[in-house]
Scaffold this active site. Structure first.
Site, PDB file in Angstrom:
ATOM      1  N   LYS A 170      41.534  70.241  24.949  1.00  0.00           N
ATOM      2  CA  LYS A 170      41.124  69.000  24.279  1.00  0.00           C
ATOM      3  C   LYS A 170      42.335  68.318  23.642  1.00  0.00           C
ATOM      4  O   LYS A 170      42.486  67.094  23.706  1.00  0.00           O
ATOM      5  CB  LYS A 170      40.063  69.321  23.220  1.00  0.00           C
ATOM      6  CG  LYS A 170      38.751  69.798  23.844  1.00  0.00           C
ATOM      7  CD  LYS A 170      37.848  70.452  22.808  1.00  0.00           C
ATOM      8  CE  LYS A 170      36.515  70.869  23.410  1.00  0.00           C
ATOM      9  NZ  LYS A 170      35.737  71.741  22.515  1.00  0.00           N
ATOM     10  N   ILE A 219      31.439  63.407  18.863  1.00  0.00           N
ATOM     11  CA  ILE A 219      32.290  62.429  18.156  1.00  0.00           C
ATOM     12  C   ILE A 219      32.892  61.448  19.175  1.00  0.00           C
ATOM     13  O   ILE A 219      33.528  61.879  20.131  1.00  0.00           O
ATOM     14  CB  ILE A 219      33.447  63.128  17.403  1.00  0.00           C
ATOM     15  CG1 ILE A 219      32.911  64.204  16.462  1.00  0.00           C
ATOM     16  CG2 ILE A 219      34.285  62.118  16.638  1.00  0.00           C
ATOM     17  CD1 ILE A 219      33.997  65.029  15.789  1.00  0.00           C
ATOM     18  N   GLY A 272      32.726  67.148  21.276  1.00  0.00           N
ATOM     19  CA  GLY A 272      31.269  67.017  21.403  1.00  0.00           C
ATOM     20  C   GLY A 272      30.739  65.610  21.179  1.00  0.00           C
ATOM     21  O   GLY A 272      30.997  64.699  21.962  1.00  0.00           O
ATOM     22  N   GLY A 305      27.166  71.907  21.498  1.00  0.00           N
ATOM     23  CA  GLY A 305      25.705  71.962  21.533  1.00  0.00           C
ATOM     24  C   GLY A 305      25.160  70.902  22.473  1.00  0.00           C
ATOM     25  O   GLY A 305      25.825  69.890  22.737  1.00  0.00           O
ATOM     26  N   ALA A 311      22.066  68.816  41.078  1.00  0.00           N
ATOM     27  CA  ALA A 311      22.589  69.989  41.796  1.00  0.00           C
ATOM     28  C   ALA A 311      22.818  71.079  40.760  1.00  0.00           C
ATOM     29  O   ALA A 311      23.275  70.791  39.648  1.00  0.00           O
ATOM     30  CB  ALA A 311      23.914  69.655  42.486  1.00  0.00           C
ATOM     31  N   GLU A 348      33.992  61.110  27.479  1.00  0.00           N
ATOM     32  CA  GLU A 348      33.818  61.182  26.021  1.00  0.00           C
ATOM     33  C   GLU A 348      33.389  62.577  25.567  1.00  0.00           C
ATOM     34  O   GLU A 348      33.820  63.078  24.526  1.00  0.00           O
ATOM     35  CB  GLU A 348      32.749  60.157  25.595  1.00  0.00           C
ATOM     36  CG  GLU A 348      32.583  60.008  24.104  1.00  0.00           C
ATOM     37  CD  GLU A 348      33.859  59.548  23.438  1.00  0.00           C
ATOM     38  OE1 GLU A 348      34.231  58.395  23.589  1.00  0.00           O
ATOM     39  OE2 GLU A 348      34.506  60.374  22.757  1.00  0.00           O
TER      40      GLU A 348
END
Ligand code: HSE
Length: 446
Positions: free
Chosen positions: A215, A146, A144, A312, A52, A139
């Site tokens: 975070k 890690i 990112g 990224g 979607a 996760e």
């Protein structure tokens, strides 16, 4: 070797992906390309069967022709054609929340990279997942590529953690690193970070510190077992950091990093996000560019530093994939490390003196007695000055309202309370000896 051929595990795991931005498109590409390798590892095929997104026709460099298309992510989340729902839409409410909720309520596993969603609704979503028996993986929401969530939930599952801190936003770290290497403006660095696919859809979340705060609040809950409390974080971003700050930091043996830090005290938790002077020799100072690092101070393994790409497409998609693999294998852990009803109500620790001192940059009027008056005001509040720097290369051209030219003055203080420094700076501003907002940055002796 285990034979999966006639077991339930031999049935393919059908994935529905909502959101085909940088991370979503990369995830589909990896699954289409590495499907066979993953099947060998798992003994079970993982296939994307449905997607979607907002635009069906946009060229994303992936082949979606054979996939079922949904305009509505909630319809995808509930579809009979998938076994696992991946949410990569973003946003703390709206379609992301509605779709994740719909999947969890029907007992369907969910993987999300959405830190804003988890910061706001993480406890409620964990409860929904526990009640319906669905797994919830996130996760990719923190740091990112890690594997910090897995480390906290599983590897350090029995550890008592005293402090967690680190660099949790790739965009900010990329900007600060480039500004330290080249005489380049903040705006130009941000543009490059956007082009590289690091920044949020609204990059103010990155540069104003809120992405780091989201975070940090998730990590703090996994570390300390309190409910997620993103609103109890002192948040400052990096948009006021200048070349002068970066230059002075380097000359004094520091780097400036946007740190998130949460600490457990006897009387509660302290959470903060702000630019920080860190000693050049410290582990986090060596973490540059888009890299993130999370340091965990624990009872038995002492300090652990996890570092790697923080933003990224490929690193983030790799974390999404690791959750998918865990779910395909049947791994079960409470989403927030402990069952959600065991989480403690959040308790904020009272303010404490900061033992690393402060960096203060002021635009002081170039008149006799200005520096003495500033120092006197600080002395009145018991702030001890470690050093004073006035250098021609730091001066910015500015005049006070009365036409008086100014000089840049940098002060380093000894240990004191941040509130005391702020009160003192307000008094100095009221005295009329400075022009504009002072720059105040913590020094952490990590
Ligand atoms: N915009 C985020 C960052 C993406 O720069 O770190 C990863 O969460």
């Amino acid at each position: 070797m285990q034979d999966f051929s006639d077991s339930v595990a031999a049935t393919p795991l059908r994935i529905g992906v909502a959101g085909l931005g940088n991370v979503g498109a990369t995830l589909v590409r990896i699954l289409q390309k590495d499907g066979v390798e993953l099947t060998k590892k798992l003994g079970r095929q993982i296939v994307v069967t449905a997607v979607a997104a907002r635009s069906r026709s946009r060229d994303r460099g992936i082949d979606i022709a054979g996939l079922e298309w949904f305009d509505d992510p909630v319809a995808l989340a509930k579809s009979d054609g998938i076994d696992l729902f991946v949410e990569l839409i973003g946003g703390e409410d709206g379609p992301a929340f509605a779709a994740v909720k719909a999947a969890l309520e029907m007992g369907r596993p969910v993987v999300t990279a959405n830190k804003a969603l988890l910061a706001k609704h993480g406890v409620a979503l964990a409860r929904m997942a526990e009640e319906s028996g669905a797994q919830l993986g996130f996760e990719a929401a923190v740091a990112g590529g890690i594997p910090v969530i897995k480390t906290l939930r599983e590897g350090l599952g029995s550890a008592r953690i005293a402090r967690v801190y680190g660099i949790m936003n790739g965009t900010c770290n990329y900007i600060l690193t480039r500004m330290g290497q080249e005489d380049i403006s903040f705006a130009e660095c941000l543009k490059d970070a956007q082009a590289l696919g690091y920044a949020e859809a609204d990059p103010s979340f990155d540069v104003d510190g809120f992405d780091t705060a989201h975070k940090l609040s998730i990590l703090a809950t996994l570390c300390f077992g309190y409910e997620i409390a993103p609103d109890k974080i002192h948040v400052e971003g990096i948009s006021k950091i200048t070349q002068a700050d970066i230059k002075v930091a380097a000359d004094l043996g520091y780097k400036i990093k946007l740190l998130g830090m949460a600490q457990r005290y006897e009387d509660g938790i302290e959470q903060r996000v702000h630019p920080t002077f860190v000693p050049k020799g410290s582990a986090v100072a060596g973490v540059d560019g888009v890299m993130n690092a999370v340091a965990l101070e624990t009872d038995h393994v002492h300090e652990l530093l996890l570092a790697g790409p923080g933003a990224g497409g490929p690193p983030t998609a790799s974390s999404v994939l690791s959750d998918i693999l865990d779910i395909a294998r049947g791994t079960r852990v409470p989403p927030l490390g402990v069952p959600s009803q065991e989480l403690l109500p959040y308790k904020q620790a009272p303010l404490r003196a900061h033992d690393g001192g402060f960096y203060i940059r002021l635009n002081a009027k170039d008149v006799p007695g200005a520096l003495a008056a500033i120092a006197a005001r600080m002395g009145e509040r018991g702030i001890s000055i470690e050093s004073v720097i006035q250098r021609p290369d730091l001066h910015v051209k500015a005049n006070a309202a009365d036409g008086q030219p100014t000089r840049t003055v940098v002060l380093l203080t000894q240990q004191t309370l941040e509130t005391t420094v702020r009160e003192s700076l307000a008094q100095i501003a009221a005295d009329g000896f400075i022009v504009g907002e002072p720059q105040l940055i913590r020094i952490e002796l990590l």
